[in-house]
Design a protein around this motif. Structure first.
Motif, mmCIF file in Angstrom:
data_model
loop_
_atom_site.group_PDB
_atom_site.id
_atom_site.type_symbol
_atom_site.label_atom_id
_atom_site.label_comp_id
_atom_site.label_asym_id
_atom_site.label_seq_id
_atom_site.Cartn_x
_atom_site.Cartn_y
_atom_site.Cartn_z
ATOM 1 N N SER A 137 11.625 -25.535 -25.271
ATOM 2 C CA SER A 137 12.397 -25.087 -26.427
ATOM 3 C C SER A 137 11.637 -24.014 -27.193
ATOM 4 C CB SER A 137 12.663 -26.273 -27.351
ATOM 5 O OG SER A 137 13.188 -25.801 -28.569
ATOM 6 N N PRO A 146 18.070 -30.926 -23.504
ATOM 7 C CA PRO A 146 17.247 -29.902 -24.164
ATOM 8 C C PRO A 146 16.324 -30.476 -25.229
ATOM 9 C CG PRO A 146 19.469 -29.833 -25.037
ATOM 10 C CD PRO A 146 19.456 -30.892 -23.965
ATOM 11 N N ARG A 204 9.386 -26.991 -17.390
ATOM 12 C CA ARG A 204 9.586 -28.335 -17.964
ATOM 13 C C ARG A 204 8.545 -29.302 -17.400
ATOM 14 N NH1 ARG A 204 14.424 -31.614 -19.618
ATOM 15 N NH2 ARG A 204 15.488 -29.665 -19.963
ATOM 16 N N GLN A 245 17.043 -24.121 -22.088
ATOM 17 C CA GLN A 245 16.325 -25.388 -22.338
ATOM 18 C C GLN A 245 16.809 -26.491 -21.405
ATOM 19 O OE1 GLN A 245 16.260 -25.073 -26.961
ATOM 20 N NE2 GLN A 245 15.910 -27.188 -26.449
#
Lengths: 183, 269
Positions: A35, B121, A27, A20
């Motif tokens: 995620s 994250p 991304r 992640q």
């Protein structure tokens, strides 16, 4: 070998949290960190005990919080609630069909970040929320929707390879039994 | 409705939350660093594999290319040394004049390189992880930048890694000024994903003279970022709060998508 499956689950979760923090092309594509923790929790909720699900959701959320700007612990509740609800209601939910796995992954992929943002907004934090959040949620929902069947396939394959299998029904079938006398 | 095991699980989760969310901030930060420590082997592995790939690619480069690159860098180095000598003279002169005017001389800054090892994250924050911790001299609020512009500030310091809050994150407000008009303002949270590299600036008064293409630099207010660091360029402006202020969108100079290495500014004591 009942320890193997939870161990693999935690290992994959650990790697998922690490990835992640990278995966830049993905991304950029979905506009958010990729995620797949919600999809992993969906799989765990259907296949493992409540103790494993609870421990996994707490540890996974703490790992993710430890690398992010969030206060430690704010990500626990959303993952835990999803895992708990799916585990306690698993007898009411389809789980074998791929489309069911997709929609469960999609729903959890949207619900977890929304609940996390809600918790952050209830506190004194100022998470980055705007119209672009809709695109992020859609991306995360699709990612988890696609990841969920893949995780089922992966773990079912691993369990099939490394764990003892239940014996099949064998050649004898009860409905073919010849019974003598009056019935 | 629920079995006993369900109540135990709910109770355990509630207890964990109660403890974690009521920890004092310093203890929570230390615990966070300790939990994040489980990823250090993976970060180390990632850094090692990156450098291995770099080394392997260097081996494949033809000698002629390396020699021409070396000559180009030697020329560039000579020019930069000349510019640096002029800049040092100007800094010394500036400090002398500031002293004569009774102002504090500006302290020199050292640049330390750092490598990006990870990104946030979570969906809700704009942070980076760099391989630069307290053992390398990192401390809270040190500015982080590239040659193209400001990136953010160090928000959490670990032993070997630090977390950088990027421009646009709520933890990284930046006081700026428009170089052409000298209007001052503050960069607020992001109005788009960080990948788009756009943030929003609010000026302290209505400033119709701000135009697209104007340069935005740090104003030095707030004491974290030194004055004059490049931030970006104005894309467009619009009046806000019934014309009391001006809001402008800024295209950041540093491409936050392509960051691999950054510079951390250390002020000399």
């Amino acid at each position: 070998m009942t320890w193997l499956s939870p161990t693999l689950l935690f290992l994959v979760t650990w790697l998922a949290v690490f990835f992640q923090t990278g995966m830049l092309p993905l991304r950029v594509l979905i506009g958010a960190p990729p995620s797949i923790l919600p999809a992993i929790v969906v799989y765990a909720a259907f296949t493992h005990s409540l103790a494993v699900v609870s421990f996994l959701t707490i540890v996974a959320a703490l790992w993710a919080d430890s690398l992010s700007g969030s206060r430690l612990g704010t990500g626990v509740a959303p993952l835990f609630v999803v895992g708990f609800l799916l585990h306690t209601r698993q007898h009411l939910l389809l789980r074998e069909q791929r489309y069911a796995q997709f929609w469960l992954g999609f729903a959890s992929g949207v619900a977890v970040p929304v609940a996390h943002a809600g918790i952050l907004l209830l506190g004194s934090s100022e998470p980055a929320v705007g119209w672009f959040t809709l695109r992020q949620l859609l991306g995360l929902g699709l990612l988890n929707g696609l990841a969920c069947p893949a995780i089922f396939l992966l773990f079912d394959g691993l369990r099939g390879t490394f764990e003892y299998q239940l014996a099949g029904p064998g050649p004898y079938t009860a409905n073919r039994e010849m019974k003598r006398g009056r019935h | 409705m629920f079995k006993r095991s369900h109540y135990i699980a709910l109770g355990a989760c509630a207890l964990v939350l109660l403890v974690l969310l009521n920890l004092p901030a310093p203890a929570s930060a230390r615990l966070k660093l300790a939990v994040g420590g489980v990823f250090l082997p993976l970060f180390g592995l990632s850094t090692t594999s990156d450098s291995f790939v770099d080394q392997a690619s260097y081996q494949l480069l033809p000698r002629q290319t390396l020699i021409s690159e070396l000559r180009r860098l030697e020329d560039e180095n000579a020019q930069l040394r000349l510019l640096s000598a002029h800049a040092n003279d100007a800094i010394a002169e500036n400090n002398r004049l500031r002293t004569q005017l009774g102002l504090l001389p500006r302290g020199p800054w050292k640049h330390r390189p750092a490598r990006i090892v990870g990104r946030d994250p979570s969906t809700w924050w704009r942070t980076l992880l760099i391989d630069y911790g307290s053992r390398h001299g990192a401390s809270l609020n040190q500015p982080v930048l590239t040659a193209d512009g400001l990136v953010g500030r160090i928000a959490v310091v670990g032993h070997s890694h630090s977390q950088v809050a990027l421009i646009g994150d709520s933890a990284c407000g930046v006081a700026v000024l428009i170089a052409e008009t000298r209007d001052q303002g503050v960069i607020k949270g992001p109005q788009s994903t960080v990948e788009s590299g756009i943030v929003e600036l609010s000026t302290f008064q209505h400033s119709p003279q701000i135009l697209a293409g104007h340069t935005v630099v740090t104003s030095g207010d707030g004491g974290i970022f030194p004055k004059g660091l490049p931030v970006g360029r104005i894309i467009d402006t619009r009046p806000a709060n019934a014309g009391l202020f001006t809001t402008a969108r800024i295209r950041l100079g540093a491409n936050l998508n392509r960051l691999e290495e950054v510079w951390v500014l250390q002020s000399n004591p």
